[in-house]
Motif scaffolding. Structure first.
Motif, mmCIF file in Angstrom:
data_model
loop_
_atom_site.group_PDB
_atom_site.id
_atom_site.type_symbol
_atom_site.label_atom_id
_atom_site.label_comp_id
_atom_site.label_asym_id
_atom_site.label_seq_id
_atom_site.Cartn_x
_atom_site.Cartn_y
_atom_site.Cartn_z
ATOM 1 N N ARG A 105 4.206 1.090 -8.955
ATOM 2 C CA ARG A 105 3.292 0.031 -8.244
ATOM 3 C C ARG A 105 2.487 -0.492 -9.106
ATOM 4 O O ARG A 105 1.936 -1.886 -8.890
ATOM 5 N N PHE A 106 1.995 0.042 -9.985
ATOM 6 C CA PHE A 106 0.853 -0.345 -10.696
ATOM 7 C C PHE A 106 1.239 -0.863 -12.008
ATOM 8 O O PHE A 106 0.621 -1.350 -12.997
ATOM 9 N N GLU A 153 2.398 -3.252 -14.421
ATOM 10 C CA GLU A 153 2.285 -4.977 -14.523
ATOM 11 C C GLU A 153 3.341 -5.730 -14.811
ATOM 12 O O GLU A 153 3.527 -6.813 -14.343
ATOM 13 N N GLN A 167 4.731 -5.961 -11.510
ATOM 14 C CA GLN A 167 3.902 -6.840 -10.528
ATOM 15 C C GLN A 167 4.090 -8.214 -11.007
ATOM 16 O O GLN A 167 3.894 -9.237 -10.218
#
Lengths: 382, 428
Positions: free
Chosen positions: A92-93, A95, A98
């Motif tokens: 989720r984190f 990057e 993301q």
């Protein structure tokens, strides 16, 4: 971890870390294994090296999940469930993931339309594709490149391309620098002059080619009319048909068109030099010429480099201008590789040979750009 | 912080909207470019004044005859098809050709017939059409064994136009000039009287290519020229050299600014009374019409001396590429191009003559009426190098390169060898 992680995202991560550490009050936390220093490429930056060191030590000893809980050693102290959650969190984190939404589409488009096309062009240059059928990729060889060495048209075009590149770039830089120095003297109507000098650049090559052809007209053209008016009839030449001046007609016109651009770049460079330097040189008793030569011009290195790169790339592409002025077969004294590439590909349907010429042009452009990019990269300006 | 987040969201929204719009635009292209039975996409390079009117008049006639077909008039402007070549060749390689496109018939068609991308149009050529066309034109329309194109117009290349007043002032009788060598004397006479002998441009090479080939036909006859273009150049060294020598002699009397002008600027020198002669195709007469320069009174012409009885043809034609996006509409269009109606509409405006010999001459201006009579009476109708029909594009490009060197150096020896070796250098 994608090895192509950008420096920009790295900075974003550092900023985020700092924000988080401020919020949680702990020195270093929320590290993901994926962000280890393994893939880092910017080793020239000492700050980054230091950060990488912290990273290394922090990575295994400090691990947090969503609740900012600190675990001593993830390897021994966690259950399987914890690991899954941990992994999901990391995902989720992460990057890279993301940011994927932002960099994947442009990367794919660029990869396919630019680098894919260049690679495909290279492959075509290895075939012997001509005519309107499809290429045969079965036998690839360097025949088209050997053919160039034997082709007087290619040699003439390559010679003219290099001459154009060197003389035009040098000329435009010198004229641009002189203009910039003059405009920098706190003159009246400075903005007006700046606009006037920059204006030619906004004109299309098609327009400038046609009116330079009028200026070069040996009978009615401005250049010869002025020369005759000054009593310099000996110098009134047949500019466009004399093989000795044919390439010069192109270089002069392009220099006129682009020196305004150089002026702007240099003007920005000149404005960045503090007045004290001028004053110090004056106090030391330097003449104006000496002051510019020894003190000011050496400080314009960055401006020169960036303007020169742009100019050289323009010189390689001076296709439109020559095409309008002299057509697709400008003759051995004005032919350049870009025109020859067009002629081979579209007049003679020698796609493979045209592609090979395109590769040579590409390599020339790369030879100009690559050192510039490298120097910029080394200085950390990229 | 809130402000920042808002602006980022706006940013993303804006990006999305722009992306969406561009995708819609793209998909618009996709559906437009796709195959639609009843849309005739025609690609040509006629975008200047009279030419544009001529093609529009042709398309109007076609539309009247075929009201159900939608016409997609898609010009690729650029002198003598330089831009059209790029567009068409890329599309042929991609196998998405238009319904039909403009092309010089003859050897220009070879790259296409070699690749087998042109459909046979034998069926379109009915007996009525075959009777109306001259043999030489039909030969040009069939570079291989079968007919693949329909010629729609013919320009003549071997003309020597002159300004009547200037020629009279210089005491020259153009009708009395017998061969290309005599032209030189006429140019001298004009020069002595204070005029430019021959308006000519050497900025680009094509005008000199067409001057040389016309001189060549004038000196050695159409048969020898046919041998040259067929690549039988072994015994032609003296002939080629002789014609180049004469062109160099002419060059002394060219416009003094030949190296900096375009052909129409040269033609303007004839209109202004600065120059006596110009060698050009009969498209030059279109400029006289626009300048209200009167035929027979202010300007006149003779077939280039030595080429009486020869009609050097510069033609345009339409073809049916395969796979064709609209086979029926294309077939109907090519059929229409072969009719009296189409050729009578198109040619008077274009300033060319119809390839059909049964088109009534009343609609044509007097100059073209003369040309039509000349055409019917002509013994030989060679095609031309400079305008693509006589040699393959590869050879044409070799010859153009030879002439681009020639107009820099005027080196007869080097150019002779280049011209003799042009076929071989191009690989044929």
């Amino acid at each position: 971890m994608s090895p192509s992680r950008s420096r920009f995202r790295h900075r974003v991560r550092r900023v985020r870390e700092r924000v988080i550490s401020l919020v949680t009050g702990s020195g270093s936390d929320r590290r993901e294994r994926g962000n280890s220093s393994n893939g880092r490429r910017d080793q020239g930056d000492s700050e980054d090296l230091a950060a990488a060191g912290t990273d290394e030590s922090a990575r295994d000893s400090v691990r947090t999940n969503g609740t900012a809980r600190v675990a001593a050693d993830g390897g021994t102290a966690t259950s399987t469930g914890f690991r899954v959650r941990d992994r999901l969190d990391r995902l989720r984190f992460n990057e890279t993931l993301q940011a994927a939404l932002f960099w994947v589409p442009p990367a794919l488009l660029m990869g396919w339309f630019v680098y894919g096309a260049i690679s495909w062009n290279f492959v075509i240059s290895l075939t012997d594709w001509s005519g309107l059928g499809q290429p045969d990729y079965a036998s690839l060889n360097l025949e088209m490149y050997w053919r160039m060495l034997d082709d007087r048209s290619f040699i003439a075009a390559a010679r003219n391309t290099v001459a154009l590149l060197v003389v035009f770039t040098g000329g435009a830089l010198v004229v641009g620098l002189l203009l910039a120095i003059l405009v920098d003297q706190d003159i009246r109507f400075e903005n007006t002059f700046r606009t006037i000098y920059l204006l030619p650049m906004s004109l299309s090559f098609v327009v400038t080619a046609i009116f330079w052809a009028w200026m070069y007209n040996p009978e009615t053209g401005m250049i010869n009319v002025v020369l005759r008016g000054l009593g310099l009839e000996v110098f009134a030449m047949n500019w466009m048909s004399d093989p000795r001046t044919k390439l010069a007609t192109i270089i002069v016109a392009l220099t006129w068109q682009f020196s305004g651009y150089c002026m702007i770049v240099y003007l920005a460079g000149l404005r960045a030099i503090p007045d004290e330097h001028y004053e110090a040189a004056k106090v030391d008793g330097a003449s104006t010429v000496r002051m510019y030569w020894r003190v000011i011009i050496p400080q314009l290195r960055a401006a020169t480099t960036s303007a020169a790169v742009v100019l050289m790339v323009f010189a390689l592409k001076a296709f439109d201008f020559i095409f309008v002025m002299y057509g697709t077969t400008p003759g051995p004294s004005a032919d350049i590789l870009a025109i020859m590439m067009f002629r081979e590909a579209f007049a003679r349907t020698n796609w493979a040979y045209g592609s090979a010429i395109a590769m040579v042009l590409f390599l020339m452009a790369l030879a100009i750009i690559a050192p510039y990019i490298y120097v910029q990269y080394r200085r950390g300006e990229l | 912080m809130a402000h920042e987040r808002l602006s980022r969201r706006q940013y993303i929204t804006a990006t999305g909207v722009i992306g969406g719009i561009s995708l819609t635009g793209l998909s618009g292209y996709l559906s437009d470019g796709g195959v639609q039975e009843e849309t005739l996409e025609i690609v040509h390079w006629w975008t200047a004044g009279g030419e544009e009117e001529a093609i529009e008049s042709l398309l109007d006639g076609y539309q009247e005859a075929n009201p159900n077909v939608e016409i997609d008039n898609n010009p690729a402007p650029g002198g003598a098809g330089s831009a059209l070549d790029v567009a068409i060749r890329s599309r042929i390689v991609d196998e998405t050709p238009p319904s039909t496109f403009q092309i010089w018939p003859g050897e220009s068609l070879r790259p296409y017939t070699d690749a087998g991308v042109l459909a046979s149009v034998e069926d379109i050529w009915d007996d009525n059409m075959r009777d109306a066309y001259l043999e030489s034109v039909m030969e040009a329309a069939s570079p291989e064994d079968e007919l693949v194109s329909v010629p729609i117009n013919i320009h003549r290349l071997n003309n020597l136009f002159y300004n009547v007043e200037v020629v009279e002032d210089a005491g020259i009788d153009p009708e009395g000039i017998e061969d290309p060598a005599d032209v030189l004397e006429a140019l001298e006479a004009a020069d002595d009287a204070g005029y430019v002998g021959m308006a000519h441009q050497t900025t680009t090479e094509w005008s000199t290519v067409q001057l040389w080939e016309t001189v060549f036909v004038g000196q050695h006859g159409a048969d020898v020229f046919e041998a040259y273009i067929a690549g039988e150049t072994d015994d032609l060294e003296d002939e080629v050299r002789e014609s180049l020598d004469l062109v160099v002699d002419y060059s002394e009397y060219f416009s003094p600014d030949a190296g900096a002008i375009a052909w129409d600027e040269g033609n303007a020198q004839v209109i202004n009374g600065d120059a006596a002669f110009i060698h050009q195709g009969d498209w030059a007469a279109g400029q006289y019409g626009e300048a209200e320069f009167e035929y027979a009174e202010e300007w006149d012409y003779v077939p280039y001396p030595g080429t009486e009885g020869v009609y050097s043809m510069v033609m345009d034609s339409f073809v049916m590429p395969e796979p064709n996006p609209s086979p029926e509409a294309t077939e109907a269009f090519l059929e229409y191009c072969g009719t009296v109606d189409a050729q009578e509409r198109f040619n008077p405006i274009k300033g060319s003559i119809p390839p059909r010999t049964d088109v009534p001459i009343d609609e044509f201006p007097p100059f073209l009426q003369n040309q039509m009579e000349d055409f019917e009476a002509s013994e030989e109708q060679p095609t031309t190098i400079a305008h693509g029909s006589a040699v393959r594009p590869e050879i044409k490009s070799e010859i153009e390169e030879a002439f681009s060197r020639f107009i820099e150096t005027w080196d007869v020896e080097e150019t002779t060898q280049d011209l003799l070796g042009a076929h071989e250098a191009a690989g044929y």
